[in-house]
Design a protein around this motif. Sequence first.
Motif, PDB file in Angstrom:
ATOM      1  N   LEU A   6       0.848  -1.195   0.000  1.00  0.00           N
ATOM      2  CA  LEU A   6       0.000   0.000   0.000  1.00  0.00           C
ATOM      3  C   LEU A   6       0.877   1.235   0.000  1.00  0.00           C
ATOM      4  O   LEU A   6       1.724   1.408   0.892  1.00  0.00           O
ATOM      5  CB  LEU A   6      -0.927  -0.002   1.221  1.00  0.00           C
ATOM      6  CG  LEU A   6      -2.073  -1.012   1.094  1.00  0.00           C
ATOM      7  CD1 LEU A   6      -1.744  -2.281   1.828  1.00  0.00           C
ATOM      8  CD2 LEU A   6      -3.377  -0.434   1.591  1.00  0.00           C
ATOM      9  N   VAL A  11       9.180   4.924  -0.985  1.00  0.00           N
ATOM     10  CA  VAL A  11       9.442   3.643  -0.328  1.00  0.00           C
ATOM     11  C   VAL A  11       8.611   2.516  -0.951  1.00  0.00           C
ATOM     12  O   VAL A  11       9.143   1.464  -1.326  1.00  0.00           O
ATOM     13  CB  VAL A  11       9.156   3.750   1.187  1.00  0.00           C
ATOM     14  CG1 VAL A  11       9.167   2.387   1.855  1.00  0.00           C
ATOM     15  CG2 VAL A  11      10.198   4.647   1.845  1.00  0.00           C
ATOM     16  N   ASN A  32      -4.241   7.114  -5.273  1.00  0.00           N
ATOM     17  CA  ASN A  32      -4.090   8.158  -6.291  1.00  0.00           C
ATOM     18  C   ASN A  32      -4.217   7.529  -7.694  1.00  0.00           C
ATOM     19  O   ASN A  32      -3.281   6.906  -8.197  1.00  0.00           O
ATOM     20  CB  ASN A  32      -2.721   8.819  -6.089  1.00  0.00           C
ATOM     21  CG  ASN A  32      -2.518  10.005  -7.002  1.00  0.00           C
ATOM     22  OD1 ASN A  32      -3.019  10.024  -8.115  1.00  0.00           O
ATOM     23  ND2 ASN A  32      -1.773  10.985  -6.523  1.00  0.00           N
ATOM     24  N   LEU A 153      16.150   2.873   3.109  1.00  0.00           N
ATOM     25  CA  LEU A 153      16.660   3.337   1.815  1.00  0.00           C
ATOM     26  C   LEU A 153      16.864   4.843   1.814  1.00  0.00           C
ATOM     27  O   LEU A 153      16.235   5.567   2.585  1.00  0.00           O
ATOM     28  CB  LEU A 153      15.713   2.930   0.672  1.00  0.00           C
ATOM     29  CG  LEU A 153      14.300   3.522   0.593  1.00  0.00           C
ATOM     30  CD1 LEU A 153      14.277   4.941   0.056  1.00  0.00           C
ATOM     31  CD2 LEU A 153      13.435   2.652  -0.299  1.00  0.00           C
ATOM     32  N   CYS A 260      12.443  12.823   5.864  1.00  0.00           N
ATOM     33  CA  CYS A 260      12.633  11.912   7.014  1.00  0.00           C
ATOM     34  C   CYS A 260      13.329  12.548   8.219  1.00  0.00           C
ATOM     35  O   CYS A 260      12.734  12.622   9.296  1.00  0.00           O
ATOM     36  CB  CYS A 260      13.406  10.683   6.568  1.00  0.00           C
ATOM     37  SG  CYS A 260      12.453   9.645   5.453  1.00  0.00           S
TER      38      CYS A 260
HETATM   39  N1  LIG Z   1      11.350   8.677   1.500  1.00  0.00           N
HETATM   40  C1  LIG Z   1      12.328   8.074   2.136  1.00  0.00           C
HETATM   41  O1  LIG Z   1      13.505   8.238   1.815  1.00  0.00           O
HETATM   42  C2  LIG Z   1      12.024   7.145   3.276  1.00  0.00           C
HETATM   43  C3  LIG Z   1      13.047   6.289   3.762  1.00  0.00           C
HETATM   44  C4  LIG Z   1      12.752   5.445   4.807  1.00  0.00           C
HETATM   45  C5  LIG Z   1      11.499   5.461   5.386  1.00  0.00           C
HETATM   46  N2  LIG Z   1      10.537   6.306   4.915  1.00  0.00           N
HETATM   47  C6  LIG Z   1       9.201   6.266   5.525  1.00  0.00           C
HETATM   48  O2  LIG Z   1       8.356   5.517   4.645  1.00  0.00           O
HETATM   49  C7  LIG Z   1       7.026   6.063   4.644  1.00  0.00           C
HETATM   50  C8  LIG Z   1       6.611   6.430   3.243  1.00  0.00           C
HETATM   51  O3  LIG Z   1       7.433   7.488   2.787  1.00  0.00           O
HETATM   52  P1  LIG Z   1       7.460   7.950   1.259  1.00  0.00           P
HETATM   53  O4  LIG Z   1       8.510   8.973   1.159  1.00  0.00           O
HETATM   54  O5  LIG Z   1       7.506   6.744   0.392  1.00  0.00           O
HETATM   55  O6  LIG Z   1       5.996   8.608   1.138  1.00  0.00           O
HETATM   56  P2  LIG Z   1       5.323   9.263  -0.158  1.00  0.00           P
HETATM   57  O7  LIG Z   1       4.592  10.447   0.315  1.00  0.00           O
HETATM   58  O8  LIG Z   1       6.334   9.377  -1.244  1.00  0.00           O
HETATM   59  O9  LIG Z   1       4.281   8.153  -0.635  1.00  0.00           O
HETATM   60  C9  LIG Z   1       3.126   7.804   0.061  1.00  0.00           C
HETATM   61  C10 LIG Z   1       2.130   7.165  -0.928  1.00  0.00           C
HETATM   62  O10 LIG Z   1       1.057   6.587  -0.189  1.00  0.00           O
HETATM   63  C11 LIG Z   1      -0.145   6.810  -0.913  1.00  0.00           C
HETATM   64  N3  LIG Z   1      -1.281   6.620  -0.005  1.00  0.00           N
HETATM   65  C12 LIG Z   1      -1.773   7.470   0.936  1.00  0.00           C
HETATM   66  N4  LIG Z   1      -2.814   6.899   1.566  1.00  0.00           N
HETATM   67  C13 LIG Z   1      -2.986   5.669   1.034  1.00  0.00           C
HETATM   68  C14 LIG Z   1      -3.888   4.588   1.270  1.00  0.00           C
HETATM   69  N5  LIG Z   1      -4.837   4.677   2.202  1.00  0.00           N
HETATM   70  N6  LIG Z   1      -3.766   3.472   0.534  1.00  0.00           N
HETATM   71  C15 LIG Z   1      -2.817   3.368  -0.430  1.00  0.00           C
HETATM   72  N7  LIG Z   1      -1.928   4.344  -0.700  1.00  0.00           N
HETATM   73  C16 LIG Z   1      -2.020   5.483   0.018  1.00  0.00           C
HETATM   74  C17 LIG Z   1       0.031   8.199  -1.464  1.00  0.00           C
HETATM   75  O11 LIG Z   1      -0.863   8.456  -2.540  1.00  0.00           O
HETATM   76  C18 LIG Z   1       1.499   8.168  -1.893  1.00  0.00           C
HETATM   77  O12 LIG Z   1       1.628   7.691  -3.219  1.00  0.00           O
HETATM   78  C19 LIG Z   1       7.067   7.228   5.638  1.00  0.00           C
HETATM   79  O13 LIG Z   1       6.665   6.756   6.894  1.00  0.00           O
HETATM   80  C20 LIG Z   1       8.525   7.623   5.662  1.00  0.00           C
HETATM   81  O14 LIG Z   1       8.895   8.234   6.872  1.00  0.00           O
HETATM   82  C21 LIG Z   1      10.776   7.140   3.867  1.00  0.00           C
END
Ligand SMILES: NC(=O)c1ccc[n+]([C@@H]2O[C@H](COP(=O)([O-])OP(=O)(O)OC[C@H]3O[C@@H](n4cnc5c(N)ncnc54)[C@H](O)[C@@H]3O)[C@@H](O)[C@H]2O)c1
Length: 441
Positions: A6, A11, A32, A153, A260
Amino acid sequence: MKISILGTGYVGLSTGVCMAEIGHYVTCIDINQQKINQLRQGFSPIYEPNLENLLQKNTKAGRLTFTTSHQEGLDSAEIIIIAVGTPQGEDGSPDLSYIIQCAKDISPYLTDGAIVVIKSTVPVGTNENIQKIIMNRCNRESTIKMASNPEFLRQGTAINDTLHPDRIIIGANKKEVAEKVGEMYLPLNAPMIMTSIRSAEMIKYASNAFLATKLSYINEIANLCEKVGADVTDIAVGMGADKRIGESFLQAGIGYGGSCFPKDVKALELTANQHGIHFSMLKETMRINNEQQVILVTKAKKRFGHLRARKIALLGLSFKPNTDDMRDAPSIKIAKSLANEGAEVIAYDPVANSNARKILGNTINYASSVEDAAIDADAIFIVTDWDEIKHLDVNILKKMRWPIIFDGRNCLDENIINALDIVEYYPVGRPSIIHPHQQTH
Ligand SMILES: NC(=O)c1ccc[n+]([C@@H]2O[C@H](COP(=O)([O-])OP(=O)(O)OC[C@H]3O[C@@H](n4cnc5c(N)ncnc54)[C@H](O)[C@@H]3O)[C@@H](O)[C@H]2O)c1
């Protein structure tokens, strides 16, 4: 293995693509519709090196599909990975509403053997709360199988990091659950650390806050170096050669940003507070970082007296190279601060211009190349060390009113600076270079 993910952000999408690459059957679910349409056509909504290749390759091989339908996406999934955002809420704590929504969305479709894995960064205790939400909605007698599997990552190298992680952390309260999640990662041949759910949740925050603190530490050392006439890049080499310290995260500059570190440091400090621990070290980490982010503006004001009507070329806008992500990028604060000082700001980023425009709007102007940005500029600010910015061309500098560079990433080599005949060069924590034979303006 059949895996559902999801969230198709940095990530979720990187994980999905890489799990398919190592042979699993992956369905990525996102709310989305536009993103899902784009992904189905083989295009990545985010910029991440090598992501689109693997996306197209694995979609073609039939191992990777995309949907907005939970019913379709969760069908016979053995592992369901939640990788949605946990952005900083108004009070500084992580906004868990997206994760809670996921729990509600998946509940009707959970089969008995499925394991729910939370990969998003969440405060200690969140997995247990999510488990309760799912159990209440499923009306189940048996416990829902849960695991915490935080992600480490780095944007810009997300694919490589996912395929070659330093370690994989799996937190589960049952051995068989941890082993099943571990099985998914076996082809990566990476070290695995199995622990409790609460410890896994904590490892993520403890790691990010430590790295952020290491950066603030070296940045404060850099500020001291400027006062005492030492060179922070030499200090970092000298310190980093000590295995107990290590060489990474010792690059002084304009501080950390991104989606982050800022939110995770704040979240850990709040968690500590809630438990009566005053983690003042983290407060200092944040304070130093806030001040460091505008250090180039301070230096430029000192150099020019004031910045009214000065034309400043901002080179790089994303929070780090090789990503289009502008979340909490230091460039935002720098651009706003320069605009407040009355400077005319013209910015260029190889891929983040359009995301920057959504945040900064008309506060600044946008250029389509380094050269465009540099024309008639009074100074260049190097904000993000993209390769094309590190290797500045002398002919471009000749188009400035006067070549003055404030390097927020200490990324221009001294030999290049001399060869390029830059008139004035102001790095962070290193001696400035001012060519004596040139007249200043
Ligand atoms: N970006 C990084 O480098 C990184 C690294 C390690 C950990 N994290 C953690 O991982 C998590 C995700 O980060 P990200 O940067 O990938 O977020 P992001 O904002 O890039 O992506 C989140 C996605 O989730 C989708 N979404 C929202 N609600 C949803 C639902 N109910 N069902 C399905 N999809 C849904 C959104 O449309 C979006 O595409 C966060 O907790 C972040 O702290 C991020």
